[in-house]
Design an enzyme around this catalytic site. Structure first.
Site, PDB file in Angstrom:
ATOM      1  N   PRO A 109       0.790  -1.219   0.000  1.00 40.91           N
ATOM      2  CA  PRO A 109       0.000   0.000   0.000  1.00 40.91           C
ATOM      3  C   PRO A 109       0.828   1.279   0.000  1.00 40.91           C
ATOM      4  O   PRO A 109       1.837   1.383   0.716  1.00 40.91           O
ATOM      5  CB  PRO A 109      -0.813  -0.097   1.304  1.00 40.91           C
ATOM      6  CG  PRO A 109      -0.926  -1.562   1.541  1.00 40.91           C
ATOM      7  CD  PRO A 109       0.352  -2.168   1.030  1.00 40.91           C
ATOM      8  N   ASN A 110       0.367   2.222  -0.816  1.00 39.26           N
ATOM      9  CA  ASN A 110       0.902   3.589  -0.906  1.00 39.26           C
ATOM     10  C   ASN A 110       2.231   3.701  -1.635  1.00 39.26           C
ATOM     11  O   ASN A 110       2.709   4.811  -1.880  1.00 39.26           O
ATOM     12  CB  ASN A 110       1.009   4.240   0.491  1.00 39.26           C
ATOM     13  CG  ASN A 110      -0.342   4.345   1.157  1.00 39.26           C
ATOM     14  OD1 ASN A 110      -1.270   4.890   0.558  1.00 39.26           O
ATOM     15  ND2 ASN A 110      -0.499   3.809   2.353  1.00 39.26           N
ATOM     16  N   ARG A 136       5.204  11.233  -2.333  1.00 40.52           N
ATOM     17  CA  ARG A 136       4.882  10.880  -0.950  1.00 40.52           C
ATOM     18  C   ARG A 136       6.082  11.185  -0.050  1.00 40.52           C
ATOM     19  O   ARG A 136       7.124  10.510  -0.159  1.00 40.52           O
ATOM     20  CB  ARG A 136       4.592   9.371  -0.937  1.00 40.52           C
ATOM     21  CG  ARG A 136       4.207   8.843   0.396  1.00 40.52           C
ATOM     22  CD  ARG A 136       4.060   7.331   0.361  1.00 40.52           C
ATOM     23  NE  ARG A 136       3.725   6.881   1.682  1.00 40.52           N
ATOM     24  CZ  ARG A 136       3.938   5.670   2.138  1.00 40.52           C
ATOM     25  NH1 ARG A 136       4.474   4.747   1.345  1.00 40.52           N
ATOM     26  NH2 ARG A 136       3.623   5.345   3.363  1.00 40.52           N
ATOM     27  N   TYR A 138      11.017   9.134   1.851  1.00 40.31           N
ATOM     28  CA  TYR A 138      10.991   8.059   0.856  1.00 40.31           C
ATOM     29  C   TYR A 138      11.722   8.381  -0.447  1.00 40.31           C
ATOM     30  O   TYR A 138      11.784   7.548  -1.338  1.00 40.31           O
ATOM     31  CB  TYR A 138       9.529   7.687   0.550  1.00 40.31           C
ATOM     32  CG  TYR A 138       8.777   7.206   1.775  1.00 40.31           C
ATOM     33  CD1 TYR A 138       9.239   6.117   2.515  1.00 40.31           C
ATOM     34  CD2 TYR A 138       7.618   7.840   2.213  1.00 40.31           C
ATOM     35  CE1 TYR A 138       8.569   5.684   3.650  1.00 40.31           C
ATOM     36  CE2 TYR A 138       6.929   7.406   3.343  1.00 40.31           C
ATOM     37  CZ  TYR A 138       7.419   6.326   4.059  1.00 40.31           C
ATOM     38  OH  TYR A 138       6.757   5.883   5.182  1.00 40.31           O
ATOM     39  N   ASN A 167       8.572  -4.997  -0.314  1.00 33.44           N
ATOM     40  CA  ASN A 167       8.350  -3.837   0.542  1.00 33.44           C
ATOM     41  C   ASN A 167       6.843  -3.785   0.747  1.00 33.44           C
ATOM     42  O   ASN A 167       6.096  -3.354  -0.131  1.00 33.44           O
ATOM     43  CB  ASN A 167       8.851  -2.533  -0.105  1.00 33.44           C
ATOM     44  CG  ASN A 167       8.637  -1.342   0.821  1.00 33.44           C
ATOM     45  OD1 ASN A 167       7.964  -1.442   1.844  1.00 33.44           O
ATOM     46  ND2 ASN A 167       9.202  -0.204   0.453  1.00 33.44           N
ATOM     47  N   ALA A 182       2.944  -0.431   5.051  1.00 38.89           N
ATOM     48  CA  ALA A 182       2.489  -0.588   6.434  1.00 38.89           C
ATOM     49  C   ALA A 182       2.053  -2.023   6.746  1.00 38.89           C
ATOM     50  O   ALA A 182       2.017  -2.417   7.923  1.00 38.89           O
ATOM     51  CB  ALA A 182       1.363   0.394   6.742  1.00 38.89           C
ATOM     52  N   GLU A 190      13.509  -8.391   2.473  1.00 38.78           N
ATOM     53  CA  GLU A 190      12.587  -7.320   2.844  1.00 38.78           C
ATOM     54  C   GLU A 190      13.287  -5.982   2.620  1.00 38.78           C
ATOM     55  O   GLU A 190      14.432  -5.804   3.037  1.00 38.78           O
ATOM     56  CB  GLU A 190      12.221  -7.497   4.320  1.00 38.78           C
ATOM     57  CG  GLU A 190      11.275  -6.460   4.843  1.00 38.78           C
ATOM     58  CD  GLU A 190      10.945  -6.681   6.329  1.00 38.78           C
ATOM     59  OE1 GLU A 190      11.277  -7.754   6.885  1.00 38.78           O
ATOM     60  OE2 GLU A 190      10.383  -5.754   6.930  1.00 38.78           O
ATOM     61  N   HIS A 236      12.934  -1.651   2.791  1.00 42.22           N
ATOM     62  CA  HIS A 236      12.242  -0.413   3.154  1.00 42.22           C
ATOM     63  C   HIS A 236      13.097   0.762   2.721  1.00 42.22           C
ATOM     64  O   HIS A 236      14.314   0.759   2.926  1.00 42.22           O
ATOM     65  CB  HIS A 236      11.995  -0.335   4.666  1.00 42.22           C
ATOM     66  CG  HIS A 236      11.140  -1.452   5.139  1.00 42.22           C
ATOM     67  ND1 HIS A 236       9.794  -1.494   4.901  1.00 42.22           N
ATOM     68  CD2 HIS A 236      11.458  -2.613   5.767  1.00 42.22           C
ATOM     69  CE1 HIS A 236       9.307  -2.627   5.384  1.00 42.22           C
ATOM     70  NE2 HIS A 236      10.294  -3.325   5.913  1.00 42.22           N
ATOM     71  N   ARG A 253      12.209   4.901  13.388  1.00 39.87           N
ATOM     72  CA  ARG A 253      10.940   5.630  13.273  1.00 39.87           C
ATOM     73  C   ARG A 253      10.018   5.265  14.443  1.00 39.87           C
ATOM     74  O   ARG A 253      10.480   4.814  15.474  1.00 39.87           O
ATOM     75  CB  ARG A 253      10.317   5.331  11.907  1.00 39.87           C
ATOM     76  CG  ARG A 253      11.223   5.820  10.750  1.00 39.87           C
ATOM     77  CD  ARG A 253      10.564   5.683   9.409  1.00 39.87           C
ATOM     78  NE  ARG A 253       9.338   6.457   9.316  1.00 39.87           N
ATOM     79  CZ  ARG A 253       8.436   6.297   8.341  1.00 39.87           C
ATOM     80  NH1 ARG A 253       8.641   5.410   7.378  1.00 39.87           N
ATOM     81  NH2 ARG A 253       7.345   7.037   8.321  1.00 39.87           N
TER      82      ARG A 253
HETATM   83  C1  DQA Z   1       8.025   1.674   4.245  1.00 38.92           C
HETATM   84  C2  DQA Z   1       7.960   1.886   5.765  1.00 38.92           C
HETATM   85  C3  DQA Z   1       6.563   1.603   6.291  1.00 38.92           C
HETATM   86  O1  DQA Z   1       6.516   1.814   7.694  1.00 38.92           O
HETATM   87  C4  DQA Z   1       5.558   2.528   5.631  1.00 38.92           C
HETATM   88  O2  DQA Z   1       4.254   2.219   6.069  1.00 38.92           O
HETATM   89  C5  DQA Z   1       5.650   2.482   4.147  1.00 38.92           C
HETATM   90  C6  DQA Z   1       6.975   2.489   3.531  1.00 38.92           C
HETATM   91  C7  DQA Z   1       9.387   2.076   3.664  1.00 38.92           C
HETATM   92  O3  DQA Z   1       9.657   1.712   2.512  1.00 38.92           O
HETATM   93  O4  DQA Z   1      10.163   2.784   4.315  1.00 38.92           O
HETATM   94  O5  DQA Z   1       4.647   2.533   3.444  1.00 38.92           O
HETATM   95  O6  DQA Z   1       7.839   0.298   3.980  1.00 38.92           O
END
Ligand code: DQA
Length: 147
Positions: A10-11, A18, A23, A74, A77, A98, A100, A107
């Site tokens: 998501p997102n 964003r 990011y 990735n 959330a 994984e 990020h 964080r």
């Molecule tokens: C994320 C970190 C997550 O906590 C966040 O919800 C994201 C992006 C990152 O790439 O830093 O959507 O996965």
């Protein structure tokens, strides 16, 4: 050629606009282009899936894991609470890295926990878009023996 699945949750479709301080300003399409370029050098194939819906990520894994040699994920959330996605990743029985963009360990407390991390070979967190390339490089060199 081995196939690596690249999952974004998501997102992550909103990368570029964003919160660039966290990011970065590179879009997901651009990250995917850079991954494709590197994959050609490494002689691996990539299959991409971005979804804002946990079930769609699971459907993609179930449809493609049997032919694949690894997963870069990735989960956004969902990393922190997506137990159905975690189960699907476990069922895939593939090496997982994984990724990020931000350093989740620096964080909010709730972001510091990943329900995926214990399934993964490793985690790249906080190195921006290049983290995806490092993950790809690792997986290209750590392919499971043919079944
Ligand atoms: C994320 C970190 C997550 O906590 C966040 O919800 C994201 C992006 C990152 O790439 O830093 O959507 O996965």
């Amino acid at each position: 050629m081995p196939i690596i699945l690249v999952l974004n949750g998501p997102n992550l479709n909103a990368l570029g606009r964003r919160d660039p301080a966290l990011y970065g300003s590179v879009t997901l399409a651009e990250i995917e282009r850079r991954l494709r370029e590197r994959a050609a050098d490494l002689r691996v194939d990539l299959q991409f899936c971005q979804s804002n819906h946990e079930g769609a990520l699971i459907d993609f894994l179930q449809a493609n894991a049997a032919q694949a040699g690894g997963v870069i994920v990735n989960a956004g959330a969902l990393t922190h609470y997506g137990l159905s996605l975690r189960d699907a990743l476990a069922d895939a029985r593939l090496p997982i890295v994984e990724v990020h963009l931000s350093n989740i360990h620096a964080r909010d407390e709730w972001r510091q926990k990943s329900v995926i991390a214990s399934l993964a070979v490793g985690q790249v967190s906080g190195l921006g878009w290049r983290g995806y390339l490092y993950a790809l490089d690792f997986l290209a060199h750590h392919q499971p023996a043919p079944k």
